[in-house]
Write an enzyme that holds these catalytic residues in place. Sequence first.
Site, PDB file in Angstrom:
ATOM      1  N   HIS A 102      43.184  38.908  37.882  1.00 49.71           N
ATOM      2  CA  HIS A 102      41.637  38.821  37.415  1.00 49.71           C
ATOM      3  C   HIS A 102      41.176  37.930  38.599  1.00 49.71           C
ATOM      4  O   HIS A 102      41.730  36.940  38.864  1.00 49.71           O
ATOM      5  CB  HIS A 102      41.389  38.498  35.984  1.00 49.71           C
ATOM      6  N   HIS A 104      37.884  35.451  38.841  1.00 50.58           N
ATOM      7  CA  HIS A 104      36.727  34.999  37.966  1.00 50.58           C
ATOM      8  C   HIS A 104      35.237  34.894  39.235  1.00 50.58           C
ATOM      9  O   HIS A 104      35.771  34.397  40.149  1.00 50.58           O
ATOM     10  CB  HIS A 104      36.939  33.399  37.645  1.00 50.58           C
TER      11      HIS A 104
HETATM   12  P1  5GP Z   1      42.905  32.311  33.382  1.00 49.57           P
HETATM   13  O1  5GP Z   1      42.837  31.187  32.457  1.00 49.57           O
HETATM   14  O2  5GP Z   1      44.015  33.444  33.422  1.00 49.57           O
HETATM   15  O3  5GP Z   1      42.444  32.169  35.023  1.00 49.57           O
HETATM   16  O4  5GP Z   1      41.681  33.270  32.834  1.00 49.57           O
HETATM   17  C1  5GP Z   1      41.686  34.283  31.746  1.00 49.57           C
HETATM   18  C2  5GP Z   1      40.295  34.087  31.318  1.00 49.57           C
HETATM   19  O5  5GP Z   1      40.062  35.094  30.230  1.00 49.57           O
HETATM   20  C3  5GP Z   1      39.543  33.046  30.632  1.00 49.57           C
HETATM   21  O6  5GP Z   1      38.571  32.420  31.241  1.00 49.57           O
HETATM   22  C4  5GP Z   1      39.291  33.466  29.161  1.00 49.57           C
HETATM   23  O7  5GP Z   1      38.146  32.949  28.700  1.00 49.57           O
HETATM   24  C5  5GP Z   1      39.356  34.934  29.440  1.00 49.57           C
HETATM   25  N1  5GP Z   1      39.373  35.624  28.067  1.00 49.57           N
HETATM   26  C6  5GP Z   1      40.831  35.582  27.448  1.00 49.57           C
HETATM   27  N2  5GP Z   1      40.605  36.645  26.479  1.00 49.57           N
HETATM   28  C7  5GP Z   1      39.562  37.425  26.596  1.00 49.57           C
HETATM   29  C8  5GP Z   1      39.136  38.390  25.763  1.00 49.57           C
HETATM   30  O8  5GP Z   1      39.567  38.555  24.820  1.00 49.57           O
HETATM   31  N3  5GP Z   1      37.927  38.940  26.151  1.00 49.57           N
HETATM   32  C9  5GP Z   1      37.377  38.300  27.369  1.00 49.57           C
HETATM   33  N4  5GP Z   1      36.159  38.781  27.755  1.00 49.57           N
HETATM   34  N5  5GP Z   1      37.892  37.217  28.189  1.00 49.57           N
HETATM   35  C10 5GP Z   1      38.728  36.811  27.483  1.00 49.57           C
END
Ligand code: 5GP
Length: 140
Positions: A102, A104
């Site tokens: 993903h 951001h």
């Molecule tokens: P990472 O930490 O892997 O870079 O980012 C994962 C992102 O996914 C985090 O910013 C977290 O807030 C988001 N996230 C986790 N679970 C969910 C969810 O169930 N729904 C949404 N919309 N975002 C999520």
Amino acid sequence: MRTDPDCIFCKIVSGDIPCFKLFEDSHTLAFMDINPANPGHVLAVPKEHWEDVYAIPDSLIAATAQTAKRIAEAANKALHPDGINLVQANGPGAAQSVFHFHLHVLPRVKDDALKLNWGPKPGDIGDIEASFEKIKAQLG
Ligand code: 5GP
Ligand code: ZN
């Protein structure tokens, strides 16, 4: 399509878990982050499950980047942030918490002192929805 039954983003892609969906095309989806680091925090994902930058095929990272660009342009017009970062994590050491690639799209506020590992905190649903409506309106 490549999918993982235990992956939260695959469940969002399939519609099993709800999201504030901003944009969708044949290969990608963009939706509001549920723990926004700042107002207007959006995630752009490929619909297929690929763990990280090492695994994802070139064509799908390109498609996801195009979607992130589209969202960044709309968020910039809608929210007038001081800036926008595109951030992408690979591996726990880089604070990757969801192992479905993903990008951001992260609006910034001057002097917000946001760290790269910002630490997710639950957002206010009303505030998330308000940012969603503004960005969505710019997407047409
Ligand atoms: P990472 O930490 O892997 O870079 O980012 C994962 C992102 O996914 C985090 O910013 C977290 O807030 C988001 N996230 C986790 N679970 C969910 C969810 O169930 N729904 C949404 N919309 N975002 C999520
Ligand atoms: Zn997945």
